[in-house]
Design an enzyme around this catalytic site. Structure first.
Site, PDB file in Angstrom:
ATOM      1  N   SER A   9       0.961  -1.278  -0.192  1.00 55.43           N
ATOM      2  CA  SER A   9      -0.062   0.057  -0.327  1.00 55.43           C
ATOM      3  C   SER A   9       0.517   1.303   0.120  1.00 55.43           C
ATOM      4  CB  SER A   9      -0.703  -0.147   1.241  1.00 55.43           C
ATOM      5  OG  SER A   9      -1.399   1.534   0.770  1.00 55.43           O
ATOM      6  N   HIS A  34      -0.985  -1.027  -4.240  1.00 55.30           N
ATOM      7  CA  HIS A  34      -2.272  -0.605  -3.400  1.00 55.30           C
ATOM      8  C   HIS A  34      -2.561   0.271  -3.373  1.00 55.30           C
ATOM      9  CE1 HIS A  34      -5.686  -1.967  -1.483  1.00 55.30           C
ATOM     10  NE2 HIS A  34      -5.643  -0.605   0.153  1.00 55.30           N
ATOM     11  N   ASP A  36      -4.664   3.868  -2.532  1.00 57.99           N
ATOM     12  CA  ASP A  36      -5.566   3.680  -1.364  1.00 57.99           C
ATOM     13  C   ASP A  36      -6.227   5.766  -0.982  1.00 57.99           C
ATOM     14  OD1 ASP A  36      -5.998   2.019   0.411  1.00 57.99           O
ATOM     15  OD2 ASP A  36      -4.012   2.560   1.603  1.00 57.99           O
ATOM     16  N   MET A  38      -8.440   8.103  -0.188  1.00 61.71           N
ATOM     17  CA  MET A  38      -9.146   8.806   0.537  1.00 61.71           C
ATOM     18  C   MET A  38      -9.298  10.630   0.691  1.00 61.71           C
ATOM     19  SD  MET A  38      -6.743   7.575   4.105  1.00 61.71           S
ATOM     20  CE  MET A  38      -6.187   5.966   3.954  1.00 61.71           C
ATOM     21  N   HIS A  68      -8.506   1.730  -3.847  1.00 67.36           N
ATOM     22  CA  HIS A  68      -9.483   1.600  -2.606  1.00 67.36           C
ATOM     23  C   HIS A  68      -9.726   2.250  -2.761  1.00 67.36           C
ATOM     24  CE1 HIS A  68      -9.598   0.467   1.983  1.00 67.36           C
ATOM     25  NE2 HIS A  68     -11.237   0.692   0.660  1.00 67.36           N
ATOM     26  N   MET A  70     -12.049   5.297  -0.645  1.00 67.81           N
ATOM     27  CA  MET A  70     -12.798   5.306   0.627  1.00 67.81           C
ATOM     28  C   MET A  70     -13.335   6.973   0.145  1.00 67.81           C
ATOM     29  SD  MET A  70      -9.709   3.521   3.161  1.00 67.81           S
ATOM     30  CE  MET A  70      -8.379   3.665   1.619  1.00 67.81           C
ATOM     31  N   MET A 139     -11.211  -5.126   5.697  1.00 64.40           N
ATOM     32  CA  MET A 139     -10.732  -4.627   6.161  1.00 64.40           C
ATOM     33  C   MET A 139      -9.775  -5.194   7.297  1.00 64.40           C
ATOM     34  SD  MET A 139     -10.272  -1.259   4.355  1.00 64.40           S
ATOM     35  CE  MET A 139      -9.365  -0.514   5.179  1.00 64.40           C
ATOM     36  N   ASP A 177      -6.226  -6.160   4.250  1.00 65.35           N
ATOM     37  CA  ASP A 177      -6.448  -4.838   4.228  1.00 65.35           C
ATOM     38  C   ASP A 177      -5.958  -3.714   5.850  1.00 65.35           C
ATOM     39  OD1 ASP A 177      -5.580  -2.450   3.317  1.00 65.35           O
ATOM     40  OD2 ASP A 177      -6.599  -1.799   2.398  1.00 65.35           O
ATOM     41  N   GLY A 178      -4.790  -3.766   6.390  1.00 59.89           N
ATOM     42  CA  GLY A 178      -4.805  -3.311   7.152  1.00 59.89           C
ATOM     43  C   GLY A 178      -3.900  -3.643   8.914  1.00 59.89           C
ATOM     44  N   SER A 200       2.766   0.447   5.701  1.00 63.50           N
ATOM     45  CA  SER A 200       3.600  -0.071   6.874  1.00 63.50           C
ATOM     46  C   SER A 200       4.898  -0.792   7.357  1.00 63.50           C
ATOM     47  CB  SER A 200       3.381   0.558   8.120  1.00 63.50           C
ATOM     48  OG  SER A 200       2.258   0.235   8.473  1.00 63.50           O
TER      49      SER A 200
HETATM   50  C1  DX5 Z   1      -5.809   2.179   5.205  1.00 64.74           C
HETATM   51  C2  DX5 Z   1      -5.463   1.550   4.341  1.00 64.74           C
HETATM   52  C3  DX5 Z   1      -4.705   0.546   4.046  1.00 64.74           C
HETATM   53  C4  DX5 Z   1      -3.419   0.871   4.974  1.00 64.74           C
HETATM   54  C5  DX5 Z   1      -2.608  -0.136   5.132  1.00 64.74           C
HETATM   55  O1  DX5 Z   1      -7.292   3.180   5.555  1.00 64.74           O
HETATM   56  O2  DX5 Z   1      -6.398   1.133   3.566  1.00 64.74           O
HETATM   57  O3  DX5 Z   1      -4.465   0.000   2.556  1.00 64.74           O
HETATM   58  O4  DX5 Z   1      -2.683   1.537   3.997  1.00 64.74           O
HETATM   59  O5  DX5 Z   1      -1.783  -0.164   6.148  1.00 64.74           O
HETATM   60  P1  DX5 Z   1      -0.804  -0.294   7.245  1.00 64.74           P
HETATM   61  O6  DX5 Z   1      -0.401  -2.532   7.008  1.00 64.74           O
HETATM   62  O7  DX5 Z   1       0.271  -0.178   7.504  1.00 64.74           O
HETATM   63  O8  DX5 Z   1      -1.627  -1.407   8.292  1.00 64.74           O
HETATM   64 ZN    ZN Z   2      -6.934  -0.101   1.645  1.00 64.45          ZN
END
Ligand code: DX5
Ligand code: ZN
Length: 225
Positions: A9, A34, A36, A38, A68, A70, A139, A177-178, A200
């Site tokens: 991600s 991936h 993200d 937002m 993804h 959001m 999630m 994811d997460g 991360s």
């Molecule tokens: C959170 C995201 C994830 C996030 C995952 O809203 O959808 O994709 O970046 O990151 P880590 O692996 O750090 O939890």
């Molecule tokens: Zn995500």
């Protein structure tokens, strides 16, 4: 051995050198990027849009890009991400006024379509759409931020989603994811995930290849058991 995919991600990448970071993580064994998105409305954070995706394609990134969303509303962004070069587009059903319409829109633009399920949303919401979707994204943290802790009860949900997929539409890919790291990746694989979104744990490590190799070794050992 079942095919598994590591989806780094880029929420945790270095945005000052995003193209290079994405190339490095792919060279290091990442399978899918991936992405993200937002909007500071559906989730309390703000990231990047289709222009950034287009720039990555222009920079030469050819790997599948998994968007993804959001965001709310959803539909107006789909043509923009599809034209920018997305392969998979996933959205949260609560954020769409017409889930079937949004899924068709994604497919009409030639992308694979996914539904993202928050930790506190029931899997029942998927039942009406099992023959329309290509991906279920579970999630395992509340959407919005990288670096959160994996919510343990989601593990049971992964087993349940795998069962549902096997019963209804076996070609659906199950994405988690997460909060995935070296300590829990085997349990998540055991529960039946196909795509592992990892932010991360990879991007905050000193050596992406070493970290991805460690993850893949754990998954490989699991399949040998
Ligand atoms: C959170 C995201 C994830 C996030 C995952 O809203 O959808 O994709 O970046 O990151 P880590 O692996 O750090 O939890
Ligand atoms: Zn995500």
């Amino acid at each position: 051995m079942k095919k598994i995919f590591i989806a780094p991600s880029i929420l945790s990448a270095d945005f000052a050198k995003l193209g290079k970071d994405v190339k490095d993580v792919l060279f290091s064994g990442g399978d899918i990027i991936h992405f993200d998105v937002m909007d500071n409305h559906y989730v309390p954070n703000l990231t990047f849009g289709p222009m950034v995706l287009k720039s990555l394609r222009q920079y030469g990134i050819q790997a599948p890009i998994d968007v993804h969303l959001m965001v709310q509303p959803v539909d107006n962004l789909i043509p923009l991400f599809a034209k920018a070069g997305a392969d998979i587009i996933t959205f949260h059903p609560e954020a769409s006024q017409n889930v079937i319409g949004t899924l068709s829109l994604i497919k009409n633009f030639g992308c694979r379509a996914g539904l993202a399920i928050n930790p506190d949303t029931s899997l029942n919401i998927l039942s009406d759409f099992m023959d329309q979707i290509d991906v279920i994204l579970l999630m395992s943290v509340m959407p919005g931020f990288a670096g959160q802790k994996f919510i343990l009860p989601v593990l049971k949900k992964i087993y349940q989603a795998r069962k549902k997929i096997n019963q209804c539409n076996a070609r659906i890919l199950l994405e988690v994811d997460g909060g995935i790291n070296l300590n829990n990746v085997q349990d998540i694989a055991d529960a039946g995930a196909d795509i592992f979104v990892i932010g991360s744990c990879i991007f905050r490590s000193k050596n992406y290849k070493y970290t991805i190799d460690m993850i893949k070794n754990k998954l490989h050992n699991l399949h040998k058991k």
